[in-house]
Scaffold this motif. Structure first.
Motif, PDB file in Angstrom:
ATOM      1  N   VAL A   1     -20.836 -60.332  88.309  1.00  6.52           N
ATOM      2  CA  VAL A   1     -20.778 -59.417  89.458  1.00  6.52           C
ATOM      3  C   VAL A   1     -21.906 -59.718  90.438  1.00  6.52           C
ATOM      4  CG1 VAL A   1     -21.041 -57.003  90.175  1.00  6.52           C
ATOM      5  CG2 VAL A   1     -19.580 -57.587  88.214  1.00  6.52           C
ATOM      6  N   TRP A   2     -23.103 -59.922  89.900  1.00  7.56           N
ATOM      7  CA  TRP A   2     -24.263 -60.209  90.752  1.00  7.56           C
ATOM      8  C   TRP A   2     -24.107 -61.548  91.468  1.00  7.56           C
ATOM      9  CZ3 TRP A   2     -27.828 -64.237  89.916  1.00  7.56           C
ATOM     10  CH2 TRP A   2     -28.934 -64.223  90.781  1.00  7.56           C
ATOM     11  N   TYR A   3     -23.679 -62.570  90.710  1.00  7.79           N
ATOM     12  CA  TYR A   3     -23.538 -63.905  91.299  1.00  7.79           C
ATOM     13  C   TYR A   3     -22.432 -63.915  92.363  1.00  7.79           C
ATOM     14  CZ  TYR A   3     -23.127 -69.030  91.419  1.00  7.79           C
ATOM     15  OH  TYR A   3     -23.082 -70.338  91.814  1.00  7.79           O
ATOM     16  N   TYR A   4     -21.307 -63.292  92.043  1.00  3.93           N
ATOM     17  CA  TYR A   4     -20.187 -63.278  92.998  1.00  3.93           C
ATOM     18  C   TYR A   4     -20.533 -62.441  94.238  1.00  3.93           C
ATOM     19  CZ  TYR A   4     -15.417 -62.890  94.741  1.00  3.93           C
ATOM     20  OH  TYR A   4     -14.286 -62.948  95.534  1.00  3.93           O
ATOM     21  N   GLY A   5     -21.338 -61.364  94.051  1.00  6.93           N
ATOM     22  CA  GLY A   5     -21.716 -60.521  95.180  1.00  6.93           C
ATOM     23  C   GLY A   5     -22.572 -61.232  96.188  1.00  6.93           C
ATOM     24  N   LYS A   6     -23.302 -62.268  95.767  1.00  9.79           N
ATOM     25  CA  LYS A   6     -24.121 -63.041  96.696  1.00  9.79           C
ATOM     26  C   LYS A   6     -23.249 -63.911  97.606  1.00  9.79           C
ATOM     27  CE  LYS A   6     -27.836 -64.984  95.272  1.00  9.79           C
ATOM     28  NZ  LYS A   6     -28.782 -65.837  94.531  1.00  9.79           N
ATOM     29  N   ILE A   7     -21.994 -64.153  97.175  1.00 15.65           N
ATOM     30  CA  ILE A   7     -21.120 -65.043  97.930  1.00 15.65           C
ATOM     31  C   ILE A   7     -20.121 -64.245  98.772  1.00 15.65           C
ATOM     32  CG2 ILE A   7     -19.465 -66.934  97.730  1.00 15.65           C
ATOM     33  CD1 ILE A   7     -20.696 -67.498  94.946  1.00 15.65           C
ATOM     34  N   ASN A   8     -19.541 -63.245  98.191  1.00 13.94           N
ATOM     35  CA  ASN A   8     -18.502 -62.461  98.854  1.00 13.94           C
ATOM     36  C   ASN A   8     -18.819 -60.970  98.762  1.00 13.94           C
ATOM     37  OD1 ASN A   8     -16.395 -64.635  99.460  1.00 13.94           O
ATOM     38  ND2 ASN A   8     -16.732 -64.913  97.249  1.00 13.94           N
ATOM     39  N   GLU A   9     -18.190 -60.221  99.619  1.00 12.08           N
ATOM     40  CA  GLU A   9     -18.448 -58.795  99.643  1.00 12.08           C
ATOM     41  C   GLU A   9     -17.290 -57.982  99.059  1.00 12.08           C
ATOM     42  OE1 GLU A   9     -19.307 -57.704 103.626  1.00 12.08           O
ATOM     43  OE2 GLU A   9     -21.214 -58.809 103.690  1.00 12.08           O
ATOM     44  N   ASP A  10     -16.226 -58.650  98.539  1.00  7.30           N
ATOM     45  CA  ASP A  10     -15.134 -57.853  97.953  1.00  7.30           C
ATOM     46  C   ASP A  10     -15.513 -57.402  96.544  1.00  7.30           C
ATOM     47  OD1 ASP A  10     -14.288 -59.833  95.964  1.00  7.30           O
ATOM     48  OD2 ASP A  10     -13.628 -61.026  97.701  1.00  7.30           O
ATOM     49  N   TYR A  11     -14.655 -56.557  95.975  1.00  8.32           N
ATOM     50  CA  TYR A  11     -14.996 -55.891  94.709  1.00  8.32           C
ATOM     51  C   TYR A  11     -14.117 -56.352  93.532  1.00  8.32           C
ATOM     52  CZ  TYR A  11     -17.434 -52.785  97.916  1.00  8.32           C
ATOM     53  OH  TYR A  11     -18.253 -52.288  98.871  1.00  8.32           O
TER      54      TYR A  11
ATOM     55  N   VAL B   1     -10.161 -64.790  91.597  1.00  6.99           N
ATOM     56  CA  VAL B   1     -11.155 -65.268  92.578  1.00  6.99           C
ATOM     57  C   VAL B   1     -10.924 -66.725  92.958  1.00  6.99           C
ATOM     58  CG1 VAL B   1     -12.877 -63.617  91.756  1.00  6.99           C
ATOM     59  CG2 VAL B   1     -12.786 -65.905  90.744  1.00  6.99           C
ATOM     60  N   SER B   2      -9.739 -67.242  92.663  1.00 12.11           N
ATOM     61  CA  SER B   2      -9.515 -68.682  92.872  1.00 12.11           C
ATOM     62  C   SER B   2      -9.677 -69.101  94.330  1.00 12.11           C
ATOM     63  CB  SER B   2      -8.108 -69.064  92.385  1.00 12.11           C
ATOM     64  OG  SER B   2      -7.128 -68.335  93.115  1.00 12.11           O
ATOM     65  N   HIS B   3      -9.385 -68.209  95.304  1.00 12.39           N
ATOM     66  CA  HIS B   3      -9.470 -68.579  96.711  1.00 12.39           C
ATOM     67  C   HIS B   3     -10.752 -68.075  97.378  1.00 12.39           C
ATOM     68  CE1 HIS B   3      -5.400 -70.098  96.583  1.00 12.39           C
ATOM     69  NE2 HIS B   3      -4.950 -68.936  96.116  1.00 12.39           N
ATOM     70  N   THR B   4     -11.531 -67.277  96.677  1.00 15.52           N
ATOM     71  CA  THR B   4     -12.739 -66.709  97.293  1.00 15.52           C
ATOM     72  C   THR B   4     -14.030 -67.202  96.666  1.00 15.52           C
ATOM     73  OG1 THR B   4     -12.591 -64.775  95.839  1.00 15.52           O
ATOM     74  CG2 THR B   4     -11.526 -64.602  97.987  1.00 15.52           C
ATOM     75  N   ALA B   5     -13.973 -67.634  95.397  1.00 12.28           N
ATOM     76  CA  ALA B   5     -15.196 -68.056  94.695  1.00 12.28           C
ATOM     77  C   ALA B   5     -15.491 -69.522  94.959  1.00 12.28           C
ATOM     78  CB  ALA B   5     -15.041 -67.828  93.199  1.00 12.28           C
ATOM     79  N   THR B   6     -16.741 -69.883  94.852  1.00 13.98           N
ATOM     80  CA  THR B   6     -17.162 -71.278  95.008  1.00 13.98           C
ATOM     81  C   THR B   6     -16.822 -72.064  93.747  1.00 13.98           C
ATOM     82  OG1 THR B   6     -19.355 -70.832  94.129  1.00 13.98           O
ATOM     83  CG2 THR B   6     -19.052 -70.567  96.510  1.00 13.98           C
ATOM     84  N   ILE B   7     -16.831 -73.382  93.903  1.00 17.40           N
ATOM     85  CA  ILE B   7     -16.550 -74.245  92.744  1.00 17.40           C
ATOM     86  C   ILE B   7     -17.607 -74.071  91.672  1.00 17.40           C
ATOM     87  CG2 ILE B   7     -17.765 -76.245  93.667  1.00 17.40           C
ATOM     88  CD1 ILE B   7     -14.456 -76.275  91.697  1.00 17.40           C
ATOM     89  N   GLU B   8     -18.844 -73.826  92.098  1.00 18.82           N
ATOM     90  CA  GLU B   8     -19.924 -73.608  91.117  1.00 18.82           C
ATOM     91  C   GLU B   8     -19.655 -72.361  90.285  1.00 18.82           C
ATOM     92  OE1 GLU B   8     -20.357 -74.140  94.287  1.00 18.82           O
ATOM     93  OE2 GLU B   8     -21.476 -76.042  94.444  1.00 18.82           O
ATOM     94  N   PHE B   9     -19.184 -71.279  90.939  1.00 22.77           N
ATOM     95  CA  PHE B   9     -18.880 -70.055  90.216  1.00 22.77           C
ATOM     96  C   PHE B   9     -17.778 -70.305  89.188  1.00 22.77           C
ATOM     97  CE2 PHE B   9     -16.440 -66.204  89.554  1.00 22.77           C
ATOM     98  CZ  PHE B   9     -17.420 -65.239  89.323  1.00 22.77           C
TER      99      PHE B   9
END
Length: 603
Positions: free
Chosen positions: A51-61, A122-130
């Motif tokens: 949650v913390w890592y993804y929140g740094k990249i995107n603002e969705d929930y 999160v396939s279209h919103t997350a980074t490859i690293e995530f």
């Protein structure tokens, strides 16, 4: 799926999960569920990181919702665990397997599905690293569950299919630009995790099977041990109970042979009758040893240290083994002191110990000589057995008196022994406060010995008279004069008593009960000696009968005669100073007693 594997235990055998008991399978299910619920309880904490890592990249929930769902799953799992624990206490193992195995498999499937679903979310919103981080985390979770969910392999399979396999199938969508490289490696990883889980499963099943097999063996051993102890107890109880009846014919036979010898006028039969008498004596001694040793096995023996005639004992044992020595082409010799040698020992244990030493010498001596002799060692007498046999190896000397020990040379020479003879010697020596030992030279022979305290004076008390070995063999029975009353309910034994005592000149009357014995006395017979059998068919106490008759004739001598040893009545009689004689009573011993109580007839 069926869980099968080969388990080598003596020979290859196929063991299935169904070969384990229901309680064992329930234990495996509990192990698998323990790891599954641990993984579910930890997931809310792990999800916070994503949650913390993804929140740094995107603002969705999306990841936050996923984390919340896992928190709810952990709460539900806790409630399921409570129900499971209650059923564990109340229900049988079979019921748990039927009811809870599908439920736990369903929990494992939902847990796998919950892990897998994050990547498509999160396939279209997350980074490859995530995505790589989550995939590696999922791989680590799968690896941990491959070990700890493996006790019940079907539970892990449900988790593996919905977590890893579904993730692999969705990789072309989740990793659109790199899936060609990631997917083959992921497939190999999934196969590796399954094989690892299968190996772990085999280990857990083997562990449960071995535990149950150990429990079965322990239970079988306990049952066999109880059965053996019961059989031994029954055997010893039989010998104790039947001792009286078994000794009766032996005593009658000895008395009749002595009576025949006294009446014989054919010089040609004298040698044969003497040999018959000696054979019966040796048979009686071995018979007594059998009954006495059964009491030793039962732990019911009362060790009685009394003066024992060592000369006579050695002569008897040498006579027993002389024929076997001749058959083996061995020269068996004895060497005794001219004076009589008496030692303080238990006659039964000492006889058995020397017999075992002779067995040992004969068994391991292929040619040459065997000598059994006595000699003085300080305040003790030493009885030793020398042989010219194989000897004892240096490495074996510390173990020679251990139970069941036989060296490799001994097995080649004679496979009949069990390595108990010398162990019995050592145990008997400790009972008699004697010392034991040996000297040996490998290939040249051995000398085994027992050292026993010397008897300073011969005990001719009533208790001492009860020991067969205190009396020398009487070659010339002088005529006696007097009267003797025998109370015994066995007519054959009574005939033997009358025949033997008549040959010695003693007037004899027999009665089967106390009442008939009293009638004999009231008819005018005045006994000078009264012998009373302990066990009478009339149900009377032999000791009570003897005391009553001796009360009427206080000048008469009396003794109890019994084929039993462990009897409170006999102990009571001995404690009050009465003479107790044990069957089979040898004529020499009986004559020695009567010669003290009756007068010798003057020629």
């Amino acid at each position: 799926m069926k869980d099968k594997f080969e388990f080598a235990h003596g020979e290859a055998s196929v063991i299935q999960l169904k070969d384990i008991s229901a309680s064992g399978r329930a234990r495996l299910l509990d192990m698998a569920f323990a790891r599954l619920r641990f993984s579910l309880f930890v997931m809310p904490v792990v999800s916070v990181v994503f949650v913390w890592y993804y929140g740094k990249i995107n603002e969705d929930y999306r990841v936050l919702i996923w984390s919340a769902l896992y928190c709810c799953a952990a709460l539900v799992t806790f409630l399921i665990l409570r129900l499971y624990r209650e059923d564990q206490k109340k229900q049988s193992s079979e019921w748990l397997l039927i009811t809870w195995l599908p439920r736990i498999q369903l929990v494992a499937a939902f847990h796998g599905l919950g892990l897998m679903v994050l990547l498509p979310m999160v396939s279209h919103t997350a980074t490859i690293e995530f995505k790589y981080l989550f995939t590696l985390t999922l791989a680590a979770i799968v690896a941990g569950n491959a070990t700890h969910q493996a006790p019940m392999l079907s539970v892990f399979n449900c988790f593996l299919i919905f977590s890893w396999h579904c993730t692999v199938l969705l990789m072309p969508w989740s990793f659109s630009s790199h899936w060609q490289f990631i997917m083959p490696l992921s497939v190999l990883y999934g196969i590796g995790m399954f094989k690892h889980a299968l190996t772990s499963h085999r280990f857990f099943v083997r562990m449960i099977w071995l535990e149950e097999e150990g429990s079965r063996l322990a239970e079988n051993f306990k049952l066999a041990k109880n059965a053996a102890e019961t059989a031994l107890s029954d055997k010893n109880q039989f010998l104790t109970t039947a001792s009286h009846d078994l000794r009766q014919p032996m005593q009658a036979m000895g008395f009749l042979i002595e009576s025949i010898i006294r009446r014989n006028i054919d010089a040609g039969l004298k040698r044969s009758l003497d040999d018959l008498k000696q054979s019966v004596r040796l048979a009686t001694q071995m018979f007594n040893s059998l009954l006495d040793l059964s009491r030793i096995e039962a732990g019911a023996v009362d060790i009685k240290l009394r003066p024992v005639n060592l000369n006579s004992l050695i002569d008897d044992i040498a006579l027993i083994f002389r024929e076997e020595a001749v058959n083996r082409n061995l020269d068996l010799r004895t060497w005794n002191r001219k004076e009589k040698v008496f030692v303080i020992a238990d006659e039964t244990l000492l006889r058995q110990s020397i017999t075992n030493l002779m067995h040992n010498a004969l068994r391991y001596t292929k040619k040459g000589k065997i000598l059994i002799a006595t000699r003085v060692r300080g305040s003790c007498w030493e009885v030793g057995v020398w042989d010219t046999g194989m000897g004892v190896a240096i490495d074996d000397k510390e173990h020679i008196y251990s139970p069941f020990f036989r060296n490799e040379h001994a097995w080649r020479i004679d496979s009949a022994g069990h390595g108990l003879g010398l162990a019995v010697v050592a145990r008997s020596a400790k009972f008699m406060n004697a010392t034991y030992g040996f000297t040996s030279s490998e290939g040249r022979g051995s000398h085994f010995w027992l050292r026993l305290p010397a008897a300073n004076s011969i005990d001719f008390s009533p208790q001492g008279l009860a020991v067969n070995n205190l009396f020398e063999e009487i070659k010339d029975f002088s005529r006696l004069t007097g009267s003797c009353l025998i109370i015994d309910d066995d007519p054959h034994v009574c005939v033997a008593w009358e025949s033997l005592l008549w040959s010695w000149g003693v007037r004899t009357k027999c009665a089967p009960s106390g009442a008939l014995a009293l009638a004999v006395i009231q008819a005018g017979f005045q006994p000078q000696v009264i012998f009373c059998d302990q066990r009478l068919r009339s149900g009377e106490s032999g000791f009570d009968v003897l005391r009553s008759l001796l009360h009427l004739y206080p000048e008469a001598h009396g003794a109890m005669i019994s084929g039993e040893f462990n009897s409170r009545e006999l102990e009571h009689a001995e404690s009050e100073g009465y003479l107790v004689l044990h069957k089979p009573l040898e004529p020499d011993q009986l004559y020695a007693i009567l010669s003290r109580w009756l007068q010798l007839k003057q020629n």
